[in-house]
Enzyme design. Structure first.
Site, PDB file in Angstrom:
ATOM      1  N   LYS A  69       0.860  -1.182   0.000  1.00 16.04           N
ATOM      2  CA  LYS A  69       0.000   0.000   0.000  1.00 16.04           C
ATOM      3  C   LYS A  69       0.895   1.231   0.000  1.00 16.04           C
ATOM      4  O   LYS A  69       1.709   1.411   0.926  1.00 16.04           O
ATOM      5  CB  LYS A  69      -0.899   0.015   1.241  1.00 16.04           C
ATOM      6  CG  LYS A  69      -2.102   0.938   1.118  1.00 16.04           C
ATOM      7  CD  LYS A  69      -3.084   0.412   0.086  1.00 16.04           C
ATOM      8  CE  LYS A  69      -4.462   1.032   0.235  1.00 16.04           C
ATOM      9  NZ  LYS A  69      -5.417   0.450  -0.725  1.00 16.04           N
ATOM     10  N   ASN A  98      -9.759  24.328   1.779  1.00 14.19           N
ATOM     11  CA  ASN A  98      -9.989  23.621   3.036  1.00 14.19           C
ATOM     12  C   ASN A  98      -9.348  22.241   2.917  1.00 14.19           C
ATOM     13  O   ASN A  98      -9.858  21.360   2.241  1.00 14.19           O
ATOM     14  CB  ASN A  98     -11.490  23.503   3.320  1.00 14.19           C
ATOM     15  CG  ASN A  98     -11.771  23.136   4.758  1.00 14.19           C
ATOM     16  OD1 ASN A  98     -10.918  22.593   5.443  1.00 14.19           O
ATOM     17  ND2 ASN A  98     -12.971  23.434   5.220  1.00 14.19           N
ATOM     18  N   ARG A 109     -13.134  20.488  15.198  1.00 10.28           N
ATOM     19  CA  ARG A 109     -12.504  19.855  14.049  1.00 10.28           C
ATOM     20  C   ARG A 109     -11.086  20.370  13.860  1.00 10.28           C
ATOM     21  O   ARG A 109     -10.713  21.428  14.382  1.00 10.28           O
ATOM     22  CB  ARG A 109     -13.315  20.121  12.772  1.00 10.28           C
ATOM     23  CG  ARG A 109     -13.359  21.574  12.347  1.00 10.28           C
ATOM     24  CD  ARG A 109     -14.032  21.758  11.000  1.00 10.28           C
ATOM     25  NE  ARG A 109     -14.046  23.163  10.583  1.00 10.28           N
ATOM     26  CZ  ARG A 109     -14.418  23.581   9.384  1.00 10.28           C
ATOM     27  NH1 ARG A 109     -14.829  22.717   8.471  1.00 10.28           N
ATOM     28  NH2 ARG A 109     -14.410  24.881   9.083  1.00 10.28           N
ATOM     29  N   GLN A 154     -14.527  30.860   6.090  1.00  7.12           N
ATOM     30  CA  GLN A 154     -14.806  32.219   5.630  1.00  7.12           C
ATOM     31  C   GLN A 154     -14.536  33.242   6.729  1.00  7.12           C
ATOM     32  O   GLN A 154     -13.944  34.297   6.485  1.00  7.12           O
ATOM     33  CB  GLN A 154     -16.262  32.327   5.155  1.00  7.12           C
ATOM     34  CG  GLN A 154     -16.552  31.622   3.836  1.00  7.12           C
ATOM     35  CD  GLN A 154     -17.029  30.198   4.039  1.00  7.12           C
ATOM     36  OE1 GLN A 154     -16.650  29.538   5.008  1.00  7.12           O
ATOM     37  NE2 GLN A 154     -17.857  29.717   3.114  1.00  7.12           N
ATOM     38  N   HIS A 163      -9.045  19.067   4.074  1.00  2.00           N
ATOM     39  CA  HIS A 163      -9.862  18.264   4.971  1.00  2.00           C
ATOM     40  C   HIS A 163      -9.048  17.175   5.669  1.00  2.00           C
ATOM     41  O   HIS A 163      -8.224  16.492   5.057  1.00  2.00           O
ATOM     42  CB  HIS A 163     -11.013  17.617   4.201  1.00  2.00           C
ATOM     43  CG  HIS A 163     -11.911  18.601   3.530  1.00  2.00           C
ATOM     44  ND1 HIS A 163     -12.665  19.523   4.229  1.00  2.00           N
ATOM     45  CD2 HIS A 163     -12.182  18.827   2.218  1.00  2.00           C
ATOM     46  CE1 HIS A 163     -13.370  20.260   3.382  1.00  2.00           C
ATOM     47  NE2 HIS A 163     -13.090  19.855   2.159  1.00  2.00           N
ATOM     48  N   THR A 209      -3.960  -5.085   0.658  1.00  2.00           N
ATOM     49  CA  THR A 209      -3.295  -3.800   0.869  1.00  2.00           C
ATOM     50  C   THR A 209      -4.156  -2.879   1.722  1.00  2.00           C
ATOM     51  O   THR A 209      -3.634  -2.018   2.431  1.00  2.00           O
ATOM     52  CB  THR A 209      -2.956  -3.119  -0.462  1.00  2.00           C
ATOM     53  OG1 THR A 209      -4.160  -2.799  -1.180  1.00  2.00           O
ATOM     54  CG2 THR A 209      -2.076  -4.015  -1.329  1.00  2.00           C
ATOM     55  N   ASP A 210      -5.477  -3.068   1.676  1.00  2.00           N
ATOM     56  CA  ASP A 210      -6.349  -2.272   2.536  1.00  2.00           C
ATOM     57  C   ASP A 210      -6.062  -2.573   4.015  1.00  2.00           C
ATOM     58  O   ASP A 210      -6.159  -1.679   4.860  1.00  2.00           O
ATOM     59  CB  ASP A 210      -7.813  -2.563   2.210  1.00  2.00           C
ATOM     60  CG  ASP A 210      -8.768  -1.611   2.909  1.00  2.00           C
ATOM     61  OD1 ASP A 210      -8.759  -0.410   2.581  1.00  2.00           O
ATOM     62  OD2 ASP A 210      -9.504  -2.068   3.808  1.00  2.00           O
ATOM     63  N   PHE A 242     -17.911  23.630  12.668  1.00  2.00           N
ATOM     64  CA  PHE A 242     -18.721  23.924  11.475  1.00  2.00           C
ATOM     65  C   PHE A 242     -20.112  23.361  11.729  1.00  2.00           C
ATOM     66  O   PHE A 242     -20.342  22.153  11.646  1.00  2.00           O
ATOM     67  CB  PHE A 242     -18.096  23.315  10.224  1.00  2.00           C
ATOM     68  CG  PHE A 242     -18.770  23.760   8.943  1.00  2.00           C
ATOM     69  CD1 PHE A 242     -18.902  25.113   8.643  1.00  2.00           C
ATOM     70  CD2 PHE A 242     -19.270  22.837   8.042  1.00  2.00           C
ATOM     71  CE1 PHE A 242     -19.518  25.526   7.471  1.00  2.00           C
ATOM     72  CE2 PHE A 242     -19.881  23.245   6.867  1.00  2.00           C
ATOM     73  CZ  PHE A 242     -20.001  24.584   6.586  1.00  2.00           C
TER      74      PHE A 242
END
Length: 296
Positions: free
Chosen positions: A12, A243, A174, A217, A245, A57-58, A157
């Site tokens: 992986k 952003n 977050r 923002q 994430h 591989t996961d 958010f």
């Protein structure tokens, strides 16, 4: 003579894992890109399509996340050794495990109060400038790009519009990260260009670190405002903030919690991403910076 199978490996590649460790208000970040390659008695999968000796591989990816949560990341070397030994020791068909790790360094940005949860990516930032001279005069734009910053708390958010396609859950706390691209317009030439550039950069970082963010923002406007209010030579600044994430890894299938006061493990997502852009102006100043920051 029939063809024969030569050296082979599988694994992986580029599992992005961000481990945030919390010691009260002081946070620590290890940001890794981990690639695993395994080799051994794997001829059957190539020659006969038998997966009997193949670890998915996961599973390798999940192991990276689980080990980051369970054991932490003391260093890339120690984390890589733990992973490599695990795959060789637990998989009978695997005789060699190679783990390659790239670490992305973060420097701490001073945070107002008692907290220490704001970071700027070490390296990669580029300073920009554009000067236009014609019969109307000289116009100078300063700027920077690739200034990667992150807050590991003080961001939420909530209360956004929902329709039948909305699946995003509300977030009370977050991780907020972005790559800052900024272009600003000088109304007057400063006495020291380098010092003024550093001052703008410092105001951008200070506002990012010091703003409790209810949206990117809001953070953008606070950053632009900090420049306009504190650098009198600048009348206009345009900011583009993707952003970047970071999503909490779901570790419940492995019987592990990814929540608690000690920290958490995140996936650093590549794309798609939200893109927030806006201009902040001194009162009464015209907007002259092109909207497209890629071609100012």
């Amino acid at each position: 003579m029939p063809p024969t199978l030569g050296q082979n490996q599988y694994g992986k590649a580029e599992t992005r894992v961000v481990r945030v460790t919390r010691e009260g208000p002081v946070h620590h970040v290890r940001d890794l890109n981990v690639s695993v390659a395994l080799s051994g008695d794997l001829a059957a999968v190539h020659l006969a399509g038998s997966n009997a000796a193949v670890l998915p591989t996961d599973t390798m990816k999940n192991t990276v996340y689980a080990f980051a949560r369970e054991h932490g990341i003391a260093s890339p070397e120690a984390f890589g050794e733990r992973l490599a030994r695990h795959f060789v020791d637990t998989q009978p068909a695997i005789h060699r495990a190679r783990v390659r790790i790239a670490e992305y360094a973060w420097d701490r940005v001073p945070t107002p109060g008692e907290g220490a949860h704001s970071f700027v990516r070490a390296g990669g930032e580029t300073r920009t400038a554009q000067v236009t001279c014609d019969d109307t005069g000289v116009r100078t734009l300063g700027g920077l790009t690739g200034l990667t910053v992150m807050n590991t708390t003080d961001s939420e958010f909530r209360g956004f519009v929902r329709d039948r396609f909305t699946t995003l859950p509300e977030a009370d706390d977050r991780l907020l990260a972005t790559d800052v691209t900024a272009v600003w317009r000088y109304a007057a030439a400063p006495e020291d260009w380098d010092a003024t550039h550093a001052r703008v950069r410092g105001r951008l970082l200070g506002a990012f670190a010091g703003t409790y963010s209810r949206s990117l923002q809001q953070t953008l406007f606070a950053m632009g405002t900090a420049v306009i209010e504190n650098v009198p030579q600048i009348d206009e600044i345009r900011l583009s903030l993707p952003n970047k994430h970071h999503f909490l890894v779901d570790l419940e299938p492995f019987g592990m919690s990814n929540a608690g006061p000690d920290g958490a493990v995140y996936i650093a997502a590549d794309r798609p991403y939200g893109l927030i852009e806006a201009t902040v102006l001194r009162d009464g100043a015209p907007s002259l910076i092109p909207v497209d920051l890629t071609a100012p």
